[in-house]
Design a protein around this motif. Structure first.
Motif, mmCIF file in Angstrom:
data_model
loop_
_atom_site.group_PDB
_atom_site.id
_atom_site.type_symbol
_atom_site.label_atom_id
_atom_site.label_comp_id
_atom_site.label_asym_id
_atom_site.label_seq_id
_atom_site.Cartn_x
_atom_site.Cartn_y
_atom_site.Cartn_z
ATOM 1 N N TYR A 1 0.819 -1.176 -0.153
ATOM 2 C CA TYR A 1 0.169 0.098 0.217
ATOM 3 C C TYR A 1 0.895 1.210 0.118
ATOM 4 N N CYS A 2 0.581 1.992 -0.805
ATOM 5 C CA CYS A 2 1.091 3.471 -0.630
ATOM 6 C C CYS A 2 -0.043 4.501 -0.481
ATOM 7 N N VAL A 3 0.342 5.849 -0.463
ATOM 8 C CA VAL A 3 -0.590 6.868 -0.121
ATOM 9 C C VAL A 3 -1.020 7.659 -1.392
ATOM 10 N N GLY A 4 -2.146 7.708 -1.664
ATOM 11 C CA GLY A 4 -2.594 8.533 -2.947
ATOM 12 C C GLY A 4 -3.817 9.307 -2.749
ATOM 13 N N ALA A 5 -4.212 10.288 -3.752
ATOM 14 C CA ALA A 5 -5.364 11.054 -3.620
ATOM 15 C C ALA A 5 -6.714 10.120 -4.140
ATOM 16 N N ASP A 6 -7.641 10.090 -3.546
ATOM 17 C CA ASP A 6 -9.306 9.784 -3.826
ATOM 18 C C ASP A 6 -10.309 10.530 -3.331
ATOM 19 N N GLY A 7 -10.783 10.878 -4.441
ATOM 20 C CA GLY A 7 -12.197 11.572 -4.109
ATOM 21 C C GLY A 7 -11.677 12.852 -2.940
ATOM 22 N N GLY A 8 -10.782 13.685 -3.057
ATOM 23 C CA GLY A 8 -10.355 14.660 -2.160
ATOM 24 C C GLY A 8 -9.928 13.977 -0.707
ATOM 25 N N ARG A 9 -9.439 13.096 -0.848
ATOM 26 C CA ARG A 9 -8.935 12.415 0.326
ATOM 27 C C ARG A 9 -7.590 11.614 0.324
ATOM 28 N N PRO A 10 -6.605 11.654 1.060
ATOM 29 C CA PRO A 10 -5.486 10.707 1.028
ATOM 30 C C PRO A 10 -6.042 9.257 1.116
ATOM 31 N N ARG A 11 -5.503 8.158 0.436
ATOM 32 C CA ARG A 11 -5.972 7.086 0.699
ATOM 33 C C ARG A 11 -4.817 6.053 0.512
ATOM 34 N N ALA A 12 -4.769 4.852 1.166
ATOM 35 C CA ALA A 12 -3.938 3.832 1.053
ATOM 36 C C ALA A 12 -4.384 2.757 0.061
ATOM 37 N N ARG A 13 -3.566 2.353 -0.918
ATOM 38 C CA ARG A 13 -4.042 1.416 -2.059
ATOM 39 C C ARG A 13 -2.892 0.739 -2.681
ATOM 40 N N LEU A 14 -3.044 -0.214 -3.345
ATOM 41 C CA LEU A 14 -2.099 -1.014 -3.857
ATOM 42 C C LEU A 14 -1.221 -0.171 -4.830
ATOM 43 N N CYS A 15 -0.096 -0.314 -4.813
ATOM 44 C CA CYS A 15 0.940 0.629 -5.757
ATOM 45 C C CYS A 15 1.977 -0.382 -6.518
ATOM 46 N N GLY A 16 2.501 0.150 -7.625
ATOM 47 C CA GLY A 16 3.465 -0.633 -8.269
ATOM 48 C C GLY A 16 3.665 -0.020 -9.518
ATOM 49 N N SER A 17 3.976 -0.713 -10.480
ATOM 50 C CA SER A 17 4.163 -0.454 -12.015
ATOM 51 C C SER A 17 3.085 0.383 -12.502
ATOM 52 N N GLY A 18 3.179 1.505 -12.835
ATOM 53 C CA GLY A 18 2.246 2.518 -13.769
ATOM 54 C C GLY A 18 0.970 2.868 -12.783
ATOM 55 N N ARG A 19 1.101 2.678 -11.505
ATOM 56 C CA ARG A 19 -0.029 3.015 -10.371
ATOM 57 C C ARG A 19 0.890 3.218 -9.086
ATOM 58 N N ALA A 20 1.671 4.221 -9.002
ATOM 59 C CA ALA A 20 2.376 4.853 -7.963
ATOM 60 C C ALA A 20 2.408 6.127 -7.758
ATOM 61 N N PRO A 21 1.294 6.754 -7.360
ATOM 62 C CA PRO A 21 1.276 8.086 -6.821
ATOM 63 C C PRO A 21 2.355 8.673 -6.310
ATOM 64 N N THR A 22 2.781 9.970 -6.480
ATOM 65 C CA THR A 22 3.876 10.614 -5.521
ATOM 66 C C THR A 22 3.288 11.703 -4.697
ATOM 67 N N LEU A 23 3.901 12.053 -3.812
ATOM 68 C CA LEU A 23 3.346 13.430 -2.975
ATOM 69 C C LEU A 23 4.901 14.018 -2.484
ATOM 70 N N GLU A 24 4.555 15.153 -1.968
ATOM 71 C CA GLU A 24 6.036 15.770 -1.648
ATOM 72 C C GLU A 24 5.858 16.307 -0.091
ATOM 73 N N LEU A 25 6.726 16.157 0.799
ATOM 74 C CA LEU A 25 6.746 16.875 2.342
ATOM 75 C C LEU A 25 7.720 17.718 2.272
ATOM 76 N N SER A 26 7.393 19.146 2.089
ATOM 77 C CA SER A 26 8.329 20.072 1.917
ATOM 78 C C SER A 26 7.702 21.138 2.685
ATOM 79 N N ARG A 27 8.771 21.920 3.036
ATOM 80 C CA ARG A 27 8.626 23.273 3.553
ATOM 81 C C ARG A 27 8.196 24.634 2.682
ATOM 82 N N THR A 28 7.719 25.598 3.099
ATOM 83 C CA THR A 28 7.591 26.726 2.139
ATOM 84 C C THR A 28 8.540 27.987 2.642
#
Length: 709
Positions: free
Chosen positions: A382-409
């Motif tokens: 499971y990795c975390v992606g966006a789904d319907g305006g919410r973060p959600r854990a789902r199976l991830c792998g080839s072609g379906r591995a969303p990325t996010l960013e933890l960064s300061r401003t």
């Protein structure tokens, strides 16, 4: 206790092959743990890293999950075990009689443990069946993951039975017992192309076992078969060094020499081509900032509520720690539950669902075990992606591995308010002894001396103040400015070059300049030597000189310490500690990406070795990926407190850093967002320390933007 006194003429009889199932030695704590699928994965994909770890003698445990299949039974597996012991004995400088082997119980399961006390080295064989290259074998790890089999018997003299949870529990107990600081494993999912299913599931097991354990090791996942299309980055000298253990292994397993001797290099199996590639992905040990996902930022309201994705302006700041906890500035922590929802809860209350692993590609992996389902060959975590305006854990792998960013401003400060006119390499970020936060410093023109703009907790900068004496300015070439501790008193000093050599102004003297050395002196404007100067942890000044990479001690009147003659004398070059051993390493910019050399490798090679991360054949920070970085637009600093300096540049509206994994960089990951429209001409940084995030700044003609802590 059974001690193996193995005669090379009768290896298969001596190597685990008798039926005297005696008790083995218990596992012991050590700094390094490795979890792989097959008996050659470590020798092919993780060298020379494991070679170095064994030679350090601080304790190494290597776990082999699989051991053959119906067509390759116990005898074949035991020849592989013999080959491994010969390989690692060669590294440790030991012999057959130094090994002792027997059976131990781990989480209720029998496993064979071979211990080399001389090298503080343990090899652990779980004996799960090899799944074949496609995972098609009936009892494969892939089929266990998919629920097509529920329990599987091991291939061993003393058999045991595993289900999925039993494998995870066994590895978790090994992690708890050995208490490693570093855990190496294989590619955890097919996010870089297809790999052997056993490799990827062994990597997934290692991550899930970490989530189920009480320990918090640094995780490094090594890519396998999918590195074949990438540039070679283990050059001949390193390849020959790392191939020697493999030559002992293949003598026992392939017969290219009598078991007990090393095969000639030209008789090694064609698979040794993998040994010429070393590419790895790290899991970040620390990060903080907005959690950016799906066009917005992750927000929470109260405990028990499901997290949402909203406007970044009002979103909380999140902090990821080495345990994998994601804590909001409100005090709540995220947790993934088996249905995939991401909820907010009390920190420390959750189990594996409250542990997350942020890799350098930007994938946020969850510690929960996914439910079995069909077609998990390329997606089994499971990795975390966006789904319907919410973060959600789902199976991830080839072609379906969303990325996010933890960064300061980053906070923007107009240049004209801080009264520092210099830019580029002539400006340095430094944590001076009298200041709690870093200061932005430069040698200002017109005799205005060393002026430093103090940083504030929100990332802003105050007007610059002078730190040296007006009657004794540090008159050096402005772009040679470097900060560090040259006199060993724990305070930050300032050094640089003039026509007579090197000058230093120490904190202990009130920043009054004195002649530090008469070498590297030169009249005229800045050159590559000036822009490369750095003060090293041992109080030397190193940089790029006419002779190559040189280091200069206090009072030196001639260059006697030449670290490398390899770099182009006009190249951008940085002195940094890339492997955390507190010795000066270096990197140079080349058209094919950064080329670096470790002080620890001086007996092996002093040439620059390719360090740039590659994906799909494209090396990051190379001419193919854009303009070459220089000492104004790139900087080395430790972004996560692991003791290794990382390469940071500005790209796509952010400061992004390629983390050092000790022998190569991972992919670049954003750590700070810059103001809209800024096109930086300068980047500066000061490393993370004492639980604080690194300070990073970028500038254009009118603005300096810095990320707060």
């Amino acid at each position: 206790m059974r001690v193996w006194l193995v005669a090379v003429a009768a290896v298969s009889a001596a190597a685990c092959g008798d039926n005297r199932l005696l008790d083995g030695e218990p596992l012991e704590p050590g700094t390094d743990l490795t979890i792989v699928a097959h008996e050659d994965d470590d020798l092919l994909f993780m060298q020379p890293d494991l070679y170095d770890a064994v030679q350090r003698g601080t304790g190494v445990t290597i776990v082999y999950v699989t051991a053959g299949n119906g067509n390759h039974g116990v005898e074949v597996a035991e020849r592989r075990y013999s080959g491994l012991m010969l390989a690692y004995a060669a590294i440790a400088g030991a012999g057959w009689s130094d090994w002792s082997c027997g059976w131990i119980e781990i989480a209720g399961h029998a496993a064979e443990h071979c211990r080399l006390a001389i090298g503080k080295l343990s090899l652990v064989f779980l004996g799960y069946p090899d799944g074949g290259t496609e995972g098609a074998v009936h009892d494969s790890l892939l089929h266990l993951w998919e629920g097509k089999v529920v329990t599987v018997s091991t291939i061993a003299r003393r058999t045991t039975t595993y289900d999925q949870q039993g494998l995870i529990a066994t590895l978790a107990e090994i992690i708890d017992t050995t208490q490693p600081t570093t855990l190496r494993t294989l590619e955890i999912a097919s996010t870089h192309g297809t790999d052997h299913p056993d490799h990827m599931i062994a990597g997934a097991l290692a991550m899930l076992a970490t989530a189920a354990s009480s320990q918090s090791p640094e995780l490094i996942a090594y890519r396998g078969y999918n590195t074949g299309s990438e540039p070679v980055n283990n050059p001949p000298a390193v390849f020959a060094h790392a191939a020697r253990p493999l030559a002992f292994y293949e003598a026992c397993t392939l017969g290219c020499a009598p078991c007990g001797r090393a095969c000639a290099f030209d008789r090694l199996d064609s698979d040794t081509g993998w040994l010429q590639h070393r590419y790895a992905i790290g899991m970040r040990r620390a990060a903080s900032g907005k959690l950016r996902l799906g066009g917005g930022c992750v927000t929470v309201t109260g405990a028990g509520d499901e997290a949402a994705i909203g406007d970044c302006t009002g979103a909380p700041t999140w902090k990821l720690d080495g345990h994998g906890t994601l804590r909001a500035s409100s005090g709540l922590c995220l947790e993934a539950i088996p249905t995939g929802e991401i909820i907010a809860g009390a920190c420390g209350a959750g189990g594996p669902g409250g542990r997350f692993f942020l890799d350098d590609d930007g994938h946020l992996w969850s510690g929960i075990v996914p439910a079995p389902q069909d077609d998990m060959a390329l997606a089994h975590l499971y990795c975390v992606g966006a789904d319907g305006g919410r973060p959600r854990a789902r199976l991830c792998g080839s072609g379906r591995a969303p990325t996010l960013e933890l960064s300061r401003t980053a906070t923007a400060t107009p240049r004209n308010t801080i009264m520092i006119t210099r830019t580029g390499r002539a400006v340095r970020l430094a944590r001076l002894s009298q200041a709690a936060l870093p200061m932005l410093c430069a040698i200002e023109p017109g005799g205005r001396g060393i002026r430093c703009a103090p940083g504030s907790p929100d990332g802003g900068l105050s007007p610059a103040i002078r730190i040296d004496h007006a009657a004794a300015p540090l008159a050096i070439e402005p772009e040679s400015l470097t900060f560090g501790d040259v006199d060993g008193d724990g305070q930050t000093d300032v050094c640089g070059r003039d026509a007579g050599g090197l000058l230093c102004a120490t904190a202990a003297s009130g920043y009054r300049p004195v002649r530090w050395s008469t070498v590297l002196g030169r009249a005229g404007p800045a050159g590559p030597t000036d822009r490369s100067l750095a003060i090293t942890p041992d109080g030397k000044i190193c940089g790029l000189g006419d002779a190559g990479v040189v280091c200069v001690a206090h009072g030196a009147t001639a260059i006697t310490d030449v670290r490398s003659t390899w770099p182009d004398r006009q190249a951008a070059l940085w002195i940094a500690d890339l492997d955390g051993d507190h010795r000066p390493d270096w990197c140079a910019a080349t058209p094919d990406g950064p080329a670096c050399s470790l002080a620890a490798d001086r007996g092996l090679t002093t040439d620059g070795i390719p360090w740039g991360y590659a994906s799909g054949g494209l090396v990051e920070a190379s001419a193919n990926a854009g303009p070459l970085p220089d000492t104004a637009t790139a900087v080395f600093t430790d972004i996560d407190g692991d003791g290794r300096d990382d390469l940071c540049t500005a790209q796509d509206g952010a400061i992004a850093c390629a983390r050092s994994l000790g022998r190569g960089f991972g992919p670049r990951t954003p750590i700070a967002r810059l103001p809209d429209g800024m096109i930086p001409t300068s980047v500066w940084a000061e490393p993370a320390s004492a639980g604080r995030a690194p300070w990073v700044c970028a500038a254009d003609a009118t603005t300096i933007a810095c990320a707060d802590e």
